[in-house]
Design a protein around this motif. Sequence first.
Motif, mmCIF file in Angstrom:
data_model
loop_
_atom_site.group_PDB
_atom_site.id
_atom_site.type_symbol
_atom_site.label_atom_id
_atom_site.label_comp_id
_atom_site.label_asym_id
_atom_site.label_seq_id
_atom_site.Cartn_x
_atom_site.Cartn_y
_atom_site.Cartn_z
ATOM 1 N N GLY A 188 61.228 90.917 42.639
ATOM 2 C CA GLY A 188 62.294 90.891 43.639
ATOM 3 C C GLY A 188 62.631 92.261 44.190
ATOM 4 N N ASP A 189 62.221 93.328 43.481
ATOM 5 C CA ASP A 189 62.470 94.686 43.984
ATOM 6 C C ASP A 189 61.740 94.925 45.299
ATOM 7 N N ASP A 190 62.357 95.703 46.176
ATOM 8 C CA ASP A 190 61.641 96.287 47.303
ATOM 9 C C ASP A 190 60.722 97.394 46.787
ATOM 10 N N ILE A 191 59.588 97.577 47.435
ATOM 11 C CA ILE A 191 58.700 98.714 47.180
ATOM 12 C C ILE A 191 58.863 99.701 48.325
ATOM 13 N N GLY A 240 53.420 92.591 39.404
ATOM 14 C CA GLY A 240 52.518 92.627 40.537
ATOM 15 C C GLY A 240 53.317 92.906 41.794
ATOM 16 N N GLY A 241 52.644 92.839 42.949
ATOM 17 C CA GLY A 241 53.368 93.088 44.183
ATOM 18 C C GLY A 241 52.527 92.830 45.415
ATOM 19 N N ASP A 242 53.212 92.647 46.531
ATOM 20 C CA ASP A 242 52.588 92.525 47.849
ATOM 21 C C ASP A 242 52.938 93.767 48.657
ATOM 22 N N VAL A 243 51.928 94.358 49.311
ATOM 23 C CA VAL A 243 52.150 95.555 50.125
ATOM 24 C C VAL A 243 51.606 95.320 51.523
ATOM 25 N N TYR A 244 52.442 95.546 52.521
ATOM 26 C CA TYR A 244 52.019 95.485 53.914
ATOM 27 C C TYR A 244 51.554 96.883 54.320
ATOM 28 N N ASP A 265 59.412 110.903 55.328
ATOM 29 C CA ASP A 265 59.429 109.584 55.940
ATOM 30 C C ASP A 265 59.305 108.539 54.838
ATOM 31 N N ALA A 266 60.208 107.592 54.807
ATOM 32 C CA ALA A 266 60.194 106.548 53.782
ATOM 33 C C ALA A 266 60.366 105.197 54.438
ATOM 34 N N ALA A 267 59.764 104.175 53.813
ATOM 35 C CA ALA A 267 59.862 102.826 54.363
ATOM 36 C C ALA A 267 59.669 101.803 53.264
ATOM 37 N N VAL A 268 60.282 100.640 53.444
ATOM 38 C CA VAL A 268 59.999 99.492 52.578
ATOM 39 C C VAL A 268 58.638 98.950 52.988
ATOM 40 N N VAL A 269 57.710 98.904 52.031
ATOM 41 C CA VAL A 269 56.337 98.494 52.349
ATOM 42 C C VAL A 269 55.947 97.185 51.674
ATOM 43 N N GLY A 270 56.822 96.627 50.832
ATOM 44 C CA GLY A 270 56.457 95.394 50.151
ATOM 45 C C GLY A 270 57.489 94.989 49.127
ATOM 46 N N THR A 271 57.065 94.086 48.235
ATOM 47 C CA THR A 271 57.966 93.497 47.253
ATOM 48 C C THR A 271 57.254 93.347 45.915
ATOM 49 N N VAL A 272 57.981 93.581 44.823
ATOM 50 C CA VAL A 272 57.471 93.358 43.469
ATOM 51 C C VAL A 272 57.579 91.877 43.138
#
Length: 333
Positions: free
Chosen positions: A162-165, A235-239, A285-292
């Motif tokens: 549920g964490d943001d990456i 695990g996680g999904d990364v865009y 530069d920082a961004a949310v790139v996915g989710t755990v």
Amino acid sequence: MDLVTLAAEIKSFHGVTRKKTISNVVDFFPSIPQENILAAYGEDCAVIMHNGSELLLAADGIMESLMKLHPFYAGYFAVLVNIHDVAAMGGIPLAMVDIVSSKDEKVCAEVMKGMESAVRKFGVPIVGGHTHPDCEYNAIDVAILGTVDAGNAIFSHTAEPGDDIIMAMDLDGFFPETLPYAWDTTSKKSAEHCREQLLLMNKIGKLHLAKSAKDISNPGCLGTLGMLLETSGAGGDVYVDKIPMPLNEDPIQWMKAYQGCGYVLTCSSNNSQKIIDVFAEGGLDAAVVGTVNDSKKLILKDNTQNVLLFDFSVEKITGCDPTKLPSNVKIKR
């Protein structure tokens, strides 16, 4: 960018594959419980409780290939990588010791110049160490001691489903000649600016904004994220198209690059923008790139592709999963 090609490049990248022997070393040592050890294998630093504070202890050696290609940068990065290990955990570096092994005085002199430059830049002293002046090889190894206020350390093994990456990088840098996977963001910047950047993770730790973090090291941003998820048993999904990246740089080269100042973090979605704002203060530069998630798989995505990068149920980067932690170290959720 073809994600199948990217995944194959990352999985076969030397910065990733050379990490597999870590678990062999970890498994060799006996587990000796110590109540004051709060974190160990799989972290950027060991965390040791002492007199109500927390000490951060780490060591890093420079690859032989870098010593041969660019001994000045070997010395410079020997200091920088250790400082970032402490910074990644929300800490303040205190001092370093070094071991210098040399067979060539000219190479050794360049290494020393690099270390001198980094010490002056970041203001963390070298207070001792050891020399081997009669070796058949050239090598530089550094160990560092840091500190963090009790309860403020940011660990690697604490990412939660549920964490943001978040990925954060300083895009103002360059690849030095002969070093295509070392993004230098510090050598041409002022000491004041570099020292301000070092305190960003300390601020994030004090505000308790992050669940977990690592500095982006030799495995690159995706490999470093893989190590964090592996150590967390997650695990996680990364865009991939959301990962911060300079204009006109090759995407695959960028994903493999060591970052002169860069971090991977996970956090509650409520804290994502706060973390992004802290990094912006220091020029990152920082961004949310996915989710755990709890899949134990790291999946690369974009608008049309969905590609498996790592499946930690059957493969490893370091082998430092939660079941391999020393018996007295408890996973902090």
